[in-house]
Design an enzyme around this catalytic site. Structure first.
Site, PDB file in Angstrom:
ATOM      1  N   HIS A 121       0.807  -1.199  -0.020  1.00 46.57           N
ATOM      2  CA  HIS A 121       0.013   0.020   0.030  1.00 46.57           C
ATOM      3  C   HIS A 121       0.774   1.082   0.135  1.00 46.57           C
ATOM      4  O   HIS A 121       0.283   2.305  -0.532  1.00 46.57           O
ATOM      5  CB  HIS A 121      -1.049   0.024   1.225  1.00 46.57           C
ATOM      6  CG  HIS A 121      -0.451   0.324   2.389  1.00 46.57           C
ATOM      7  ND1 HIS A 121       0.023  -0.525   3.422  1.00 46.57           N
ATOM      8  CD2 HIS A 121      -0.080   1.553   3.051  1.00 46.57           C
ATOM      9  CE1 HIS A 121       0.258   0.050   4.592  1.00 46.57           C
ATOM     10  NE2 HIS A 121       0.441   1.350   4.543  1.00 46.57           N
ATOM     11  N   ASP A 151      -0.036  -7.579   1.561  1.00 47.41           N
ATOM     12  CA  ASP A 151       0.452  -5.876   1.764  1.00 47.41           C
ATOM     13  C   ASP A 151       2.033  -6.041   1.531  1.00 47.41           C
ATOM     14  O   ASP A 151       2.743  -5.169   2.593  1.00 47.41           O
ATOM     15  CB  ASP A 151      -0.159  -5.310   2.774  1.00 47.41           C
ATOM     16  CG  ASP A 151      -0.088  -3.833   2.733  1.00 47.41           C
ATOM     17  OD1 ASP A 151       0.213  -3.557   1.662  1.00 47.41           O
ATOM     18  OD2 ASP A 151      -0.059  -3.445   3.883  1.00 47.41           O
ATOM     19  N   SER A 252       4.686   2.450   7.924  1.00 45.26           N
ATOM     20  CA  SER A 252       4.383   1.283   6.857  1.00 45.26           C
ATOM     21  C   SER A 252       5.523   0.810   6.309  1.00 45.26           C
ATOM     22  O   SER A 252       6.320   1.590   5.617  1.00 45.26           O
ATOM     23  CB  SER A 252       3.358   1.716   6.096  1.00 45.26           C
ATOM     24  OG  SER A 252       2.030   1.796   6.336  1.00 45.26           O
TER      25      SER A 252
END
Length: 509
Positions: A121, A151, A252
């Protein structure tokens, strides 16, 4: 004497050249060695020192890893995936911004020649990916592979002699042990936070919607129904390490490490009502990540093995109806004809109690184990049937995405201008494989148009328009003609067995 020295020097030179040449001949290529092989060949980060108390000091672990955690800046075009905040803030129903913008995340250098792990993402649909190294150099990265079902993404930069992080063993991670999270949160420079492992094998329902942000109500429904990602898709894998180390937007793709300075997870998400850290962070286990990243290096895509079943966790209602002594295990809902489970003799109603001798308590226990394997690998499942436990050996099969969207005719694709997409008719076999009674495949999506703005992507299935079942592009056209009012109701099936309904503006065609 001079002759002897000359001969000795010549021999040393020849020997050295032979050694170097032999090393180069035996040096593994990126594709054949994989991440682990390259690390075994090149790793030279040293060993953390032990403090006077006998415990490994956080200072050492942070110093070893921090130089190998990088900042990733991404630039997006006029249409792109969700922004980095929205995948974190998955308890809130935020609007997805689609205007031109940039975003920021983190990444972990895995090899000295520039392979970097991050989240899908963070880089999905980016028009430009820029990596900022710890010495402030900026280099452009290319995507080697990315996978929304875990992911994960693997990037490559053309640099040499980079610091990198040693891979640990996430299976050995224990609840309660100290961990560090390292990344670039909230546009800050390298940041290290400490906490403990709060839980393992967490399934939070964030990946199994093809990267669509669920609302709070949807999250509650996932927990109530117990419907699993594999039961929906046989693709998405959630078995997160949960930690209370502070993780915020921008973390992230960063590193979750143990106190030995070993990578045990890739930070991915937080549970939050505000979008910022509230003490619940989640990381992808490194053992699962290794398999995915190695596949990227070897094939450019993920090669997954599947059992070919759908299942659900056991609940209190099953104890009486199935006359069970305990509620550990997974109840088989259905078996895909011709799949690995079918060939091994698994039946609907069986209860899977163990995989390769390890007890199964919830869905992630099965998902993570299967997720690190490949088509052709074998697993031994212990199943309970008629109050008797038996072992079956399942050969995992590869699910071909093309089979899911095989069309009856190449001439069946037409464009629906108002929705900004093209669709293809599905065969009955493809519908059965996707777990839908009706629907058409999204063949392509026009950037900036309605369906793109709502996160609809190629390969997804549109099953209804205004609650009218559709089985062909023509039926979509007919259903749109009957639309009145400001919005059109569109029902999609992103994955096997799942459906989501949403309203899109009723733009005149």
């Amino acid at each position: 004497m001079k002759k002897v020295i000359g001969i000795s020097l010549l021999a040393a030179f020849v020997g050295g050249a032979a050694a170097i040449g032999g090393y180069k001949l035996l040096e593994p290529s990126a594709g054949s060695a994989g991440i682990t092989g390259l690390q075994n060949t090149y790793f030279a980060n040293g060993t953390p020192r032990v403090s006077s108390t006998g415990a490994v000091d956080f200072v050492d672990a942070a110093a070893i890893v921090s130089p190998a955690v990088v900042n990733i800046n991404t630039t997006f075009g006029e249409s792109s995936s969700r922004d980095e905040m929205s995948i974190f803030d998955f308890f809130n129903d935020r609007n997805i911004r689609r205007s031109p913008r940039s975003a920021s995340g983190s990444g972990v250098i895995l090899t000295s020649d520039g392979y970097i792990a991050t989240n899908n993402h963070v880089v999905d649909k980016a028009s430009k990916i820029e990596v900022i190294l710890t010495d402030k150099r900026k280099v452009v990265a290319k995507v080697v592979g990315k996978d929304p079902n875990t992911d994960l993404a693997l990037l490559k930069i053309e640099e040499k002699n980079l610091p990198f992080v040693k891979l640990g063993n996430s299976d050995a991670v224990q609840v309660g042990e100290w961990v560090l999270a390292i990344g670039f949160p909230l546009n800050l420079q390298t940041t290290v936070t400490a906490g403990i492992v709060s839980a393992k094998a967490r399934n939070i329902g964030i990946l199994n919607q093809n990267q669509r942000t669920p609302t709070f109500e949807e999250m509650q429904e996932y927990r109530r129904s117990g419907v699993l990602p594999e039961a929906r898709t046989n693709a998405s894998i959630e078995s997160f390490i949960q930690t209370d180390a502070a993780i915020n937007p921008g973390n992230s793709g960063g590193a979750l490490i143990n106190v030995n300075g070993e990578l045990i997870g890739i930070n991915t998400a937080i549970a939050s009502n505000t979008g910022f850290n509230e003490g619940y962070g989640f990381a992808i286990p490194v053992n699962l990540a290794k398999k995915i990243l190695d596949d990227f290096m070897k094939y450019g895509e993920v090669k997954r093995g599947y059992i070919g079943i759908t299942f659900k966790p056991l609940d209190a209602g099953d104890r009486d109806s199935l006359k069970l002594d305990d509620l550990n295990g997974l109840l088989v809902n259905s078996v895909v004809a011709g799949g690995g489970g079918d060939k091994a003799g698994i039946r609907k109603g069986d209860i899977i109690k163990k995989i390769d001798g390890k007890a199964i308590f919830d869905s992630p226990d099965l998902q993570e184990r299967v997720g690190v394997l490949s088509p052709g690998d074998k697993v031994t499942l212990s199943i309970l049937r008629d109050n008797q436990l038996k072992n079956v050996v399942v050969t995992l099969q590869e699910l071909k995405q093309e089979a899911e969207t095989k069309v009856a005719s190449n001439k069946s694709a037409i464009s629906i201008e108002s929705l900004g997409a093209t669709f293809r008719t599905m065969t009955d076999a493809a519908k059965a494989q996707r777990g839908v009674r009706n629907g058409v495949v999204v063949e392509s999506v026009v950037r900036g148009k309605i369906l793109d703005n709502y996160g609809i992507e190629k390969g997804m299935i549109v099953t209804h328009i205004n609650d009218i079942p559709v089985n062909s592009p023509k039926e979509i056209e007919e259903a749109l003609k009957k639309s009145s009012g400001e919005y059109v109701s569109v029902t999609t099936s992103p994955e096997r067995g799942s459906t989501f309904k949403f309203a899109v503006p009723n733009v005149k065609r």
